[in-house]
Design a protein around this motif. Structure first.
Motif, PDB file in Angstrom:
ATOM      1  N   ASN A 153       0.805  -1.219   0.000  1.00  0.00           N
ATOM      2  CA  ASN A 153       0.000   0.000   0.000  1.00  0.00           C
ATOM      3  C   ASN A 153       0.842   1.275   0.000  1.00  0.00           C
ATOM      4  N   GLY A 154       2.154   1.086  -0.120  1.00  0.00           N
ATOM      5  CA  GLY A 154       3.022   2.253  -0.188  1.00  0.00           C
ATOM      6  C   GLY A 154       3.318   2.891   1.143  1.00  0.00           C
ATOM      7  N   ILE A 155       2.789   2.358   2.233  1.00  0.00           N
ATOM      8  CA  ILE A 155       3.005   2.930   3.564  1.00  0.00           C
ATOM      9  C   ILE A 155       4.189   2.227   4.220  1.00  0.00           C
ATOM     10  N   THR A 156       5.181   2.971   4.613  1.00  0.00           N
ATOM     11  CA  THR A 156       6.352   2.385   5.264  1.00  0.00           C
ATOM     12  C   THR A 156       6.179   2.392   6.780  1.00  0.00           C
ATOM     13  N   VAL A 157       6.860   1.489   7.437  1.00  0.00           N
ATOM     14  CA  VAL A 157       6.800   1.402   8.896  1.00  0.00           C
ATOM     15  C   VAL A 157       7.613   2.555   9.491  1.00  0.00           C
ATOM     16  N   PRO A 158       7.033   3.323  10.414  1.00  0.00           N
ATOM     17  CA  PRO A 158       7.765   4.466  10.994  1.00  0.00           C
ATOM     18  C   PRO A 158       8.948   4.000  11.836  1.00  0.00           C
ATOM     19  N   PRO A 159       9.919   4.854  12.052  1.00  0.00           N
ATOM     20  CA  PRO A 159      11.066   4.489  12.895  1.00  0.00           C
ATOM     21  C   PRO A 159      10.604   4.112  14.305  1.00  0.00           C
ATOM     22  N   GLU A 160      11.486   3.398  15.017  1.00  0.00           N
ATOM     23  CA  GLU A 160      11.121   2.889  16.336  1.00  0.00           C
ATOM     24  C   GLU A 160      10.789   4.015  17.304  1.00  0.00           C
ATOM     25  N   ASN A 161      11.492   5.138  17.209  1.00  0.00           N
ATOM     26  CA  ASN A 161      11.237   6.245  18.136  1.00  0.00           C
ATOM     27  C   ASN A 161       9.951   6.997  17.810  1.00  0.00           C
ATOM     28  N   GLU A 162       9.284   6.630  16.701  1.00  0.00           N
ATOM     29  CA  GLU A 162       8.031   7.277  16.337  1.00  0.00           C
ATOM     30  C   GLU A 162       6.826   6.351  16.502  1.00  0.00           C
ATOM     31  N   THR A 163       7.021   5.222  17.088  1.00  0.00           N
ATOM     32  CA  THR A 163       5.917   4.272  17.271  1.00  0.00           C
ATOM     33  C   THR A 163       4.885   4.825  18.244  1.00  0.00           C
ATOM     34  N   ASN A 164       3.648   4.416  18.074  1.00  0.00           N
ATOM     35  CA  ASN A 164       2.572   4.852  18.970  1.00  0.00           C
ATOM     36  C   ASN A 164       2.576   4.105  20.304  1.00  0.00           C
ATOM     37  N   GLY A 165       3.411   3.112  20.432  1.00  0.00           N
ATOM     38  CA  GLY A 165       3.473   2.330  21.663  1.00  0.00           C
ATOM     39  C   GLY A 165       3.697   0.862  21.361  1.00  0.00           C
ATOM     40  N   TYR A 166       3.615   0.038  22.395  1.00  0.00           N
ATOM     41  CA  TYR A 166       3.888  -1.388  22.284  1.00  0.00           C
ATOM     42  C   TYR A 166       2.670  -2.169  22.792  1.00  0.00           C
ATOM     43  N   ILE A 167       2.324  -3.231  22.084  1.00  0.00           N
ATOM     44  CA  ILE A 167       1.237  -4.099  22.547  1.00  0.00           C
ATOM     45  C   ILE A 167       1.769  -5.507  22.753  1.00  0.00           C
ATOM     46  N   PHE A 168       1.171  -6.168  23.722  1.00  0.00           N
ATOM     47  CA  PHE A 168       1.613  -7.500  24.130  1.00  0.00           C
ATOM     48  C   PHE A 168       0.373  -8.371  24.335  1.00  0.00           C
ATOM     49  N   ILE A 169       0.385  -9.591  23.784  1.00  0.00           N
ATOM     50  CA  ILE A 169      -0.762 -10.492  23.935  1.00  0.00           C
ATOM     51  C   ILE A 169      -0.306 -11.886  24.354  1.00  0.00           C
ATOM     52  N   HIS A 170      -1.221 -12.600  24.972  1.00  0.00           N
ATOM     53  CA  HIS A 170      -1.080 -14.033  25.202  1.00  0.00           C
ATOM     54  C   HIS A 170      -1.963 -14.743  24.189  1.00  0.00           C
ATOM     55  N   ALA A 171      -1.358 -15.575  23.350  1.00  0.00           N
ATOM     56  CA  ALA A 171      -2.132 -16.384  22.403  1.00  0.00           C
ATOM     57  C   ALA A 171      -2.557 -17.660  23.121  1.00  0.00           C
ATOM     58  N   GLU A 172      -3.831 -17.749  23.446  1.00  0.00           N
ATOM     59  CA  GLU A 172      -4.325 -18.852  24.274  1.00  0.00           C
ATOM     60  C   GLU A 172      -4.918 -19.978  23.432  1.00  0.00           C
ATOM     61  N   GLY A 173      -5.142 -21.127  24.093  1.00  0.00           N
ATOM     62  CA  GLY A 173      -5.801 -22.257  23.450  1.00  0.00           C
ATOM     63  C   GLY A 173      -4.834 -23.212  22.797  1.00  0.00           C
ATOM     64  N   GLY A 174      -5.364 -23.975  21.818  1.00  0.00           N
ATOM     65  CA  GLY A 174      -4.543 -24.913  21.080  1.00  0.00           C
ATOM     66  C   GLY A 174      -3.780 -24.222  19.958  1.00  0.00           C
TER      67      GLY A 174
END
Length: 562
Positions: A153-174
């Protein structure tokens, strides 16, 4: 057969008591008297124009001697009343035989699975093998190809210092529920412009496994393949000091995310908190992203993760290739094989709240199990019978192994078919599996294909064993599912996405339930229903509909016209 044997014995006894000439003479006199009597009655009653009576009289006279002798129930010199008594006795005998055979006739009408059952063995008529048995006959009529990996889509990933934050998940189940959660996590990170911390595979109480992401999936490939879409890091950043409390602290956890939430929900409700706290855990994270309420490019990204970024470790891929090769060479020559996902574990049977064939003891034990595991649904059990009937009618009950055997035979699969079974411990054990195994003896599991040493290498991670089943099913010539679930959905979806040349059979359980419950359904009618109904249920891409599931049918927007 009893009536025929009785008639033959009477004839033989009559022949033994008189010479052939006398029998001929007696029978001829009897038939002549009968004909004369009929003619006389016709004249007295002025019915001489009735052709049927004359035809009957002449027919009696022209019968061969052995046949006419059967009509000679008595010598004309014996009294007429005696012959009537014999005739009445013979008719009474026929009625008695008919009454005695009624239970057998009724049991045949009610024979289970439309086949003859002897103990735990089913005998079904052989069916002519159709030419498209091992091919998807309509695959050439479609013009779709996979294209999720080409998305840009032509959109590049912003530099690390410009990220909106960090998300963390637990992938549960099988394994497969975890897979879906990982795909959704990447999509959510993309929606919010956040950085994704490598998900943790959290096994629930059923699986009881401590497998890590890197124990199953190729982490380097995962991060590298998605680097143009989402930034993914291996661990929580060093500057974050509350690592132990990340998933338990209320201040660091976003809860109450609705099921199938929209992209707007994450932007309006989750993103502000992530910008404020910099790092947040999302809990729970099962089915927390919708399908119709997100941009098409987000759904395409989920397909890219599922079919291209998530690769099993090379050692798992290699072992799966060996198992698939052994399936194709079990007879000494190359042959196709079927993979059967048999969902009939105790937990699945209990959770379905369906009724199945079994002894009183089995039913009582299952009732106690359901009451213990799902007390709020079980209540006092009085409403469950009606619920079970309704669910079976709607096709929401798992197919039993015996039912699967009959369906496969009706489709034309012969006794020699090589079948790989992917399943847990089947409820009912060997007795429940016997009808399927007896009808298709070339039925094996990974434990029977591999050596003890080979399997033990993967036993330390339950998820890796599930990964082997996943890959062997994915590579099979024909895949058959018996009930819903993430495993079957992802297999069928992947086979559709990768070219839909391989057949994937999803039985119409509603129709099958109706047929199995019909005591008057004949084999020919059942055969016709099975063949016609499943002609198009072979795993072709299907047009999507509101609230569709992209994991089972990734046609839009993950596939393109050729």
């Amino acid at each position: 057969m009893a009536e025929l044997r009785h008639s033959a014995s009477m004839s033989s006894r009559a022949s033994a008591g008189a010479s052939p000439a006398k029998v001929e003479e007696a029978s001829h006199s009897f038939v002549s008297a009968a004909a004369t009597d009929l003619s006389g009655r016709d004249q007295d009653r002025d019915h001489d124009k009735d052709p049927h009576r004359h035809f009957f009289a002449s027919a009696l006279l022209n019968l061969p001697a052995p046949i006419r002798s059967l009509f000679a129930l008595e010598d004309p010199r014996v009294s007429t009343s005696y012959s009537y008594r014999i005739l009445v006795g013979f008719l009474a005998f026929l009625v008695l035989v008919g009454l005695l055979s009624l239970p057998s006739f009724w049991s045949r009408l009610n024979a289970p699975y439309l086949c003859h059952k002897e103990g735990i063995t089913l005998h079904c008529p052989r069916v002519k093998e159709p030419p498209s048995l091992w091919e998807n006959p309509y695959s050439s009529t479609t013009s779709w190809k996979p294209c999720a990996e080409r998305w840009d889509n032509g959109i590049t990933v912003p530099p690390e210092n410009e990220t909106n934050g960090y998300i963390f998940i637990h992938a549960e189940g099988g394994l497969n529920q975890q897979r879906i959660a990982i795909c959704n996590a990447v999509a959510v990170a993309k929606i919010m412009g956040a950085t994704l911390i490598l998900p943790v595979l959290k096994q629930d109480q059923i699986w009881k496994d401590q497998t890590k992401f890197e124990d199953i999936f190729d982490v380097d490939h995962f991060i590298e393949y998605l680097k143009e879409d989402v930034r993914i890091i291996r661990d929580i950043p060093e500057w974050f000091t509350d690592k132990a409390e990340l998933f338990t602290s209320i201040r660091r956890t976003v809860k109450n995310i609705p099921k199938y939430a929209s992209a707007d929900f994450y932007i309006d409700n989750v993103l502000p908190r992530i910008k404020e706290k910099k790092i947040m855990a999302l809990k729970p994270f099962v089915d927390r992203l919708g399908y119709d309420n997100v941009p098409p490019e987000i759904n395409r990204l989920r397909c890219k993760v599922n079919y291209h970024a998530l690769k099993f470790l090379p050692e798992i891929e290699e072992m799966a290739d060996k198992l698939a090769e052994r399936m194709r060479n079990r007879t000494g020559s190359v042959n196709p094989y079927m993979a059967l996902h048999l969902r009939f574990e105790k937990g699945m049977v209990g959770l379905s709240f369906c009724d199945f064939v079994g002894t009183r003891e089995e039913k009582a034990m299952m009732a106690a199990y359901r009451q213990k595991e799902w007390p709020r649904r079980y209540k006092n059990g009085s409403h469950l019978w009606q619920l079970a009937l309704q669910k079976r009618k709607e096709g929401r009950c798992p197919l039993e192994p015996g039912e699967v055997a009959v369906i496969l035979r009706a489709m034309g699969y012969p006794k020699e078919t090589q079948i790989y079974v992917a399943s847990g411990q089947v409820y009912g054990g060997k007795n429940r599996m016997a009808p399927l195994r007896n009808m298709f003896p070339n039925l094996v599991t990974k434990e029977e294909l591999a050596s003890i040493e080979e399997i033990d290498h993967f036993r330390k991670h339950v998820t890796s064993l599930a990964a082997l089943d996943f890959l062997v099913c994915l590579k099979s010539d024909v895949f058959v599912m018996t009930h819903g679930g993430n495993f079957a959905k992802l297999i069928i979806g992947a086979r559709r996405y990768m070219g839909h040349r391989l057949k994937s059979i999803k039985p119409d359980k509603g129709l099958m339930s109706k047929s199995f419950g019909d005591p008057y359904m004949g084999w020919a009618t059942f055969l016709e229903d099975v063949v016609i109904t499943h002609q198009t249920r072979t795993g072709l891409p299907e047009e999507t509909f509101p609230n569709y599931d992209i994991w089972e049918n990734p046609l839009t927007p993950c596939m393109c016209r050729t």
